[in-house]
Design an enzyme around this catalytic site. Sequence first.
Site, short mmCIF file in Angstrom:
data_model
loop_
_atom_site.label_atom_id
_atom_site.label_comp_id
_atom_site.label_asym_id
_atom_site.label_seq_id
_atom_site.Cartn_x
_atom_site.Cartn_y
_atom_site.Cartn_z
N GLY B 30 8.72 -27.02 -14.39
CA GLY B 30 9.53 -26.05 -15.30
C GLY B 30 8.95 -26.33 -16.76
O GLY B 30 9.54 -25.48 -17.60
N CYS B 239 15.05 1.75 2.04
CA CYS B 239 13.72 2.64 1.65
C CYS B 239 13.50 3.85 2.31
O CYS B 239 13.78 4.00 3.27
CB CYS B 239 12.46 1.90 1.86
SG CYS B 239 10.91 2.51 1.47
N CYS B 264 10.35 1.05 -1.45
CA CYS B 264 9.95 -0.53 -1.46
C CYS B 264 8.97 -0.66 -2.63
O CYS B 264 7.95 0.18 -2.49
CB CYS B 264 9.20 -0.95 -0.23
SG CYS B 264 10.35 -0.97 1.26
#
Lengths: 190, 289
Positions: B30, B239, B264
């Site tokens: 990170g 979708c 999608c």
Amino acid sequence: MIGLTAGFADPVQDAQRCFRSVLDAMSRPGRIATVAGVAPPAPLCVASAAVLLTLIDHETTFWLDPAAGAANAWIAFHCGAPSADMPRDAAFAFSLGLADLTRFNAGNHEGPETSATIVVQLPSLTGGAPLRLSGPGLKDSATIAPLGLPADFPAIWRRNRGLFPAGIDLILCAGNTLAALPRTVQVEEA
Amino acid sequence: MTEGYNFAYLDEQTKRMIRRALLKAVAIPGHQVPFGSREMPLPYGWGTGGIQVTASILGTNDVLKVIDQGADDTTNAVSIRRFFARTADVATTTHTADATVIQTRHRIPEKTLRDNQIIVYQVPQPEPLYRLESSRVETRRMHGLADYGLMHVKLYEDVARFGQISISYDYPVLVNQRYLMSPSPIPAFDNPKMDRMPALQLFGAGREKRIYAIPPWTAVRSLDFDDHPFRAINASEPCGLCGATDSYLDEVVIDDRGGRLFVCSDTDHCAERRAAGHIGKDGFAEAAE
């Protein structure tokens, strides 16, 4: 320079393959990867030589264990890394067996990435006292049993880990195998 | 392969520099590692950071997939995929399962990534505190001290003003309980996929010259409050083409009478479902191949 052996047979592809092995090892502590592609100078093993060829160059200060001085000409010729007079000045270092980690630059909280990476050459990555590893990169835990680390390595490593986010990262090399211990990994006697 | 270029375009010295940055990034999950970003044959903002990371890890045995907002067939994805096919002669695919390296702009594929895959994110702004504190000297100090109060205040102000945390993409995360990190502008919907992902996650920001990483199986927590837990937002409909209810959906305007279609965002996921016989309310049966 008489008797200097060659570097990577295929510098671009061999370096890429070696890097992916190191990246894989650093991402998954304890995982042992194999490397090839280089005829190393004594006393370097194949993995140590390959890692140095892959990662160091004129931009990285480098400290070489005096006990491995015989490899100095080879490393200087192939990598061209400026040598560090003192271990604490080195971005990369090579040592036969574990060097005293406190002599190296561990970076600081604002620049933890400036810490040293040490390539530690050992007789073998198997057959030693088993160590249990856990932390980032590991689903649960992993076990590694490198031969030639000091008996109090877990305590040494606890001190290094206590410096986080600063800290030293190790790449362990033996023969044609390598493994890595990033500063985040917890090491306990298994 | 195109003559006159090194393998994967970048010279070896640049690759070594980026590879060193990547190893440090993996060792400090990170944390943003500065690197000497090079000028690439496409402008900043088009994925130069991601491309440099991909070029530094890519080998002849890799199979590369590139997506832009989930789609394999948009300009950015097509041009980056072709760039590596030409400069590295690497095999490419649109199937998530077949890829070893996936470079992405602003999405994580719906299919769970595996241990032997690497996902490379294109990052426009790597500093999660950028909008709250413009000084890099200050944010570096804040990361050094893990002083993230400013971000918690921002989230609290959202709750006070809107009744909820109003961040729908680039939702800040805490990596390995230490570093505050920008997940790149992926929808908050994708944030939970980053937590303990089996694949290695690498992030490249070309203009901002930063690289960061999340090793596999690392804890990634979206910031929230006990009484306002993190929620992934998505369209409420399935979708239209494949009927999926568990994927991230794009809203598409289909006519000038207010017609809307939800599909999608992950084109490979949608195509695979349709090939398997799933049909949404706006879809049609696929012709037999």
